[in-house]
Scaffold this motif. Structure first.
Motif, mmCIF file in Angstrom:
data_model
loop_
_atom_site.group_PDB
_atom_site.id
_atom_site.type_symbol
_atom_site.label_atom_id
_atom_site.label_comp_id
_atom_site.label_asym_id
_atom_site.label_seq_id
_atom_site.Cartn_x
_atom_site.Cartn_y
_atom_site.Cartn_z
ATOM 1 N N VAL A 160 0.840 -1.204 0.000
ATOM 2 C CA VAL A 160 0.000 0.000 0.000
ATOM 3 C C VAL A 160 0.875 1.253 0.000
ATOM 4 O O VAL A 160 0.641 2.184 -0.774
ATOM 5 C CB VAL A 160 -0.967 -0.009 1.210
ATOM 6 C CG1 VAL A 160 -1.629 1.346 1.402
ATOM 7 C CG2 VAL A 160 -2.013 -1.100 1.031
ATOM 8 N N LEU A 161 1.895 1.278 0.840
ATOM 9 C CA LEU A 161 2.794 2.425 0.869
ATOM 10 C C LEU A 161 3.513 2.589 -0.466
ATOM 11 O O LEU A 161 3.648 3.696 -0.980
ATOM 12 C CB LEU A 161 3.805 2.289 2.007
ATOM 13 C CG LEU A 161 4.740 3.470 2.208
ATOM 14 C CD1 LEU A 161 3.958 4.756 2.438
ATOM 15 C CD2 LEU A 161 5.680 3.207 3.371
ATOM 16 N N ARG A 162 3.936 1.480 -1.060
ATOM 17 C CA ARG A 162 4.595 1.529 -2.371
ATOM 18 C C ARG A 162 3.643 2.113 -3.419
ATOM 19 O O ARG A 162 4.054 2.909 -4.269
ATOM 20 C CB ARG A 162 5.069 0.134 -2.767
ATOM 21 C CG ARG A 162 5.905 0.090 -4.011
ATOM 22 C CD ARG A 162 6.526 -1.280 -4.323
ATOM 23 N NE ARG A 162 5.815 -2.439 -3.864
ATOM 24 C CZ ARG A 162 6.092 -3.128 -2.751
ATOM 25 N NH1 ARG A 162 7.064 -2.737 -1.957
ATOM 26 N NH2 ARG A 162 5.386 -4.188 -2.418
ATOM 27 N N ALA A 163 2.353 1.764 -3.362
ATOM 28 C CA ALA A 163 1.366 2.307 -4.312
ATOM 29 C C ALA A 163 1.273 3.827 -4.171
ATOM 30 O O ALA A 163 1.181 4.546 -5.168
ATOM 31 C CB ALA A 163 0.000 1.660 -4.092
ATOM 32 N N HIS A 164 1.316 4.330 -2.932
ATOM 33 C CA HIS A 164 1.280 5.781 -2.718
ATOM 34 C C HIS A 164 2.531 6.448 -3.276
ATOM 35 O O HIS A 164 2.442 7.481 -3.948
ATOM 36 C CB HIS A 164 1.140 6.106 -1.231
ATOM 37 C CG HIS A 164 -0.263 6.023 -0.745
ATOM 38 N ND1 HIS A 164 -1.107 7.098 -0.722
ATOM 39 C CD2 HIS A 164 -0.981 4.971 -0.287
ATOM 40 C CE1 HIS A 164 -2.286 6.726 -0.258
ATOM 41 N NE2 HIS A 164 -2.236 5.426 0.017
ATOM 42 N N LEU A 165 3.678 5.881 -3.008
ATOM 43 C CA LEU A 165 4.923 6.463 -3.516
ATOM 44 C C LEU A 165 4.936 6.471 -5.041
ATOM 45 O O LEU A 165 5.345 7.453 -5.662
ATOM 46 C CB LEU A 165 6.128 5.703 -2.964
ATOM 47 C CG LEU A 165 6.324 5.788 -1.449
ATOM 48 C CD1 LEU A 165 7.461 4.882 -1.007
ATOM 49 C CD2 LEU A 165 6.550 7.211 -1.000
ATOM 50 N N GLN A 166 4.472 5.382 -5.652
ATOM 51 C CA GLN A 166 4.401 5.317 -7.110
ATOM 52 C C GLN A 166 3.407 6.328 -7.662
ATOM 53 O O GLN A 166 3.656 6.950 -8.704
ATOM 54 C CB GLN A 166 4.024 3.902 -7.561
ATOM 55 C CG GLN A 166 5.120 2.893 -7.329
ATOM 56 C CD GLN A 166 4.647 1.476 -7.595
ATOM 57 O OE1 GLN A 166 3.510 1.109 -7.285
ATOM 58 N NE2 GLN A 166 5.527 0.667 -8.169
ATOM 59 N N ALA A 167 2.278 6.516 -6.984
ATOM 60 C CA ALA A 167 1.283 7.490 -7.442
ATOM 61 C C ALA A 167 1.836 8.907 -7.377
ATOM 62 O O ALA A 167 1.637 9.708 -8.301
ATOM 63 C CB ALA A 167 0.001 7.368 -6.617
ATOM 64 N N HIS A 168 2.548 9.241 -6.296
ATOM 65 C CA HIS A 168 3.147 10.574 -6.184
ATOM 66 C C HIS A 168 4.199 10.782 -7.281
ATOM 67 O O HIS A 168 4.256 11.857 -7.890
ATOM 68 C CB HIS A 168 3.768 10.780 -4.801
ATOM 69 C CG HIS A 168 2.776 11.123 -3.748
ATOM 70 N ND1 HIS A 168 2.469 12.413 -3.394
ATOM 71 C CD2 HIS A 168 1.989 10.330 -2.964
ATOM 72 C CE1 HIS A 168 1.560 12.418 -2.438
ATOM 73 N NE2 HIS A 168 1.245 11.161 -2.164
ATOM 74 N N ALA A 169 5.018 9.774 -7.534
ATOM 75 C CA ALA A 169 6.037 9.877 -8.584
ATOM 76 C C ALA A 169 5.392 10.018 -9.960
ATOM 77 O O ALA A 169 5.842 10.818 -10.790
ATOM 78 C CB ALA A 169 6.956 8.656 -8.549
ATOM 79 N N ALA A 170 4.323 9.261 -10.196
ATOM 80 C CA ALA A 170 3.625 9.344 -11.486
ATOM 81 C C ALA A 170 3.006 10.720 -11.668
ATOM 82 O O ALA A 170 3.072 11.301 -12.760
ATOM 83 C CB ALA A 170 2.548 8.255 -11.566
ATOM 84 N N LEU A 171 2.409 11.273 -10.630
ATOM 85 C CA LEU A 171 1.808 12.604 -10.714
ATOM 86 C C LEU A 171 2.878 13.661 -10.985
ATOM 87 O O LEU A 171 2.676 14.568 -11.793
ATOM 88 C CB LEU A 171 1.059 12.927 -9.423
ATOM 89 C CG LEU A 171 0.366 14.287 -9.361
ATOM 90 C CD1 LEU A 171 -0.768 14.360 -10.388
ATOM 91 C CD2 LEU A 171 -0.165 14.546 -7.952
ATOM 92 N N ALA A 172 4.014 13.534 -10.339
ATOM 93 C CA ALA A 172 5.100 14.507 -10.511
ATOM 94 C C ALA A 172 5.647 14.512 -11.930
ATOM 95 O O ALA A 172 6.294 15.472 -12.343
ATOM 96 C CB ALA A 172 6.219 14.230 -9.514
ATOM 97 N N GLU A 173 5.372 13.470 -12.686
ATOM 98 C CA GLU A 173 5.819 13.405 -14.077
ATOM 99 C C GLU A 173 5.125 14.455 -14.951
ATOM 100 O O GLU A 173 5.693 14.941 -15.920
ATOM 101 C CB GLU A 173 5.549 11.997 -14.625
ATOM 102 C CG GLU A 173 6.099 11.752 -15.995
ATOM 103 C CD GLU A 173 5.866 10.327 -16.440
ATOM 104 O OE1 GLU A 173 5.029 10.126 -17.344
ATOM 105 O OE2 GLU A 173 6.519 9.418 -15.888
ATOM 106 N N PHE A 174 3.878 14.839 -14.591
ATOM 107 C CA PHE A 174 3.148 15.790 -15.445
ATOM 108 C C PHE A 174 2.480 16.939 -14.687
ATOM 109 O O PHE A 174 1.854 17.796 -15.294
ATOM 110 C CB PHE A 174 2.087 15.049 -16.278
ATOM 111 C CG PHE A 174 1.023 14.363 -15.477
ATOM 112 C CD1 PHE A 174 -0.133 15.032 -15.093
ATOM 113 C CD2 PHE A 174 1.165 13.038 -15.095
ATOM 114 C CE1 PHE A 174 -1.115 14.400 -14.367
ATOM 115 C CE2 PHE A 174 0.176 12.387 -14.365
ATOM 116 C CZ PHE A 174 -0.964 13.073 -13.998
#
Length: 186
Positions: A160-174
């Protein structure tokens, strides 16, 4: 069965808290490991489902598209990410990453100043946290839900924590992400 267990276990040593003549005979000590070494350990019950929310602070307002976020997650290596349409009236569309449901909500409002001050007081390694976070114009919240937490695997707290970190990184892409806020951290 008792002789094979005795052959594999270490020789019994007398209990040093009692005189040697009153120490229990070695045969009774061999039985204790046999009782605890059952081949089918009962599985501990899974924990009840909980939600976990993190918030990305944006420098300008942006309505996040789930399709774009999903594509960014996939580019970042999360190949299981997929967009799911709204299932019930009033239930929003969301992302799924394996068994983890990820709800994404854009909000064109800033967090309250007191909330930012409290969070910045916890940011010991970022002295300018309040000054930078205070400039945010919008926010995107990520809320995860799993049917139940498991100790390991796709529905673990780590996942679950990894999903949050990945979501933040994905959002920061655009998106113009300038900070992150973790409401559950105090």
């Amino acid at each position: 069965a008792e002789t094979s267990d005795a052959a594999m276990s270490e020789p019994a040593k007398p209990d040093r808290t009692q005189p040697e003549e009153s120490a229990a005979p070695p045969s009774t000590r061999v039985l204790a490991p046999e009782a605890s070494a059952s081949p089918a350990m009962p599985k501990r019950p899974s924990m009840p489902p909980q939600t976990y929310t993190t918030i990305a602070l944006l420098g300008s307002s942006l309505k996040v598209s789930l399709e774009v976020l999903c594509a960014s997650l996939r580019r970042g290596g999360e190949r299981r990410a997929e967009v799911r349409a709204a299932t019930q009236r009033g239930s929003p569309a969301h992302l799924m990453i394996g068994p983890i449901r990820l709800d994404v909500a854009s909000d064109a409002q800033s967090l309250a100043r007191q909330t930012l001050e409290d969070a910045a007081a916890q940011s010991f390694d970022w002295p300018d946290a309040l000054a930078v976070a205070g400039t945010h114009a919008a926010q995107v919240s990520f809320t995860t839900t799993v049917p139940s937490y498991e100790r390991t695997g796709e529905a673990s707290r780590d996942a679950v924590l990894r999903a949050h970190l990945q979501a933040h990184a994905a959002l920061a892409e655009f998106a113009p992400v300038i900070g992150a806020y973790y409401p559950a951290s105090g």
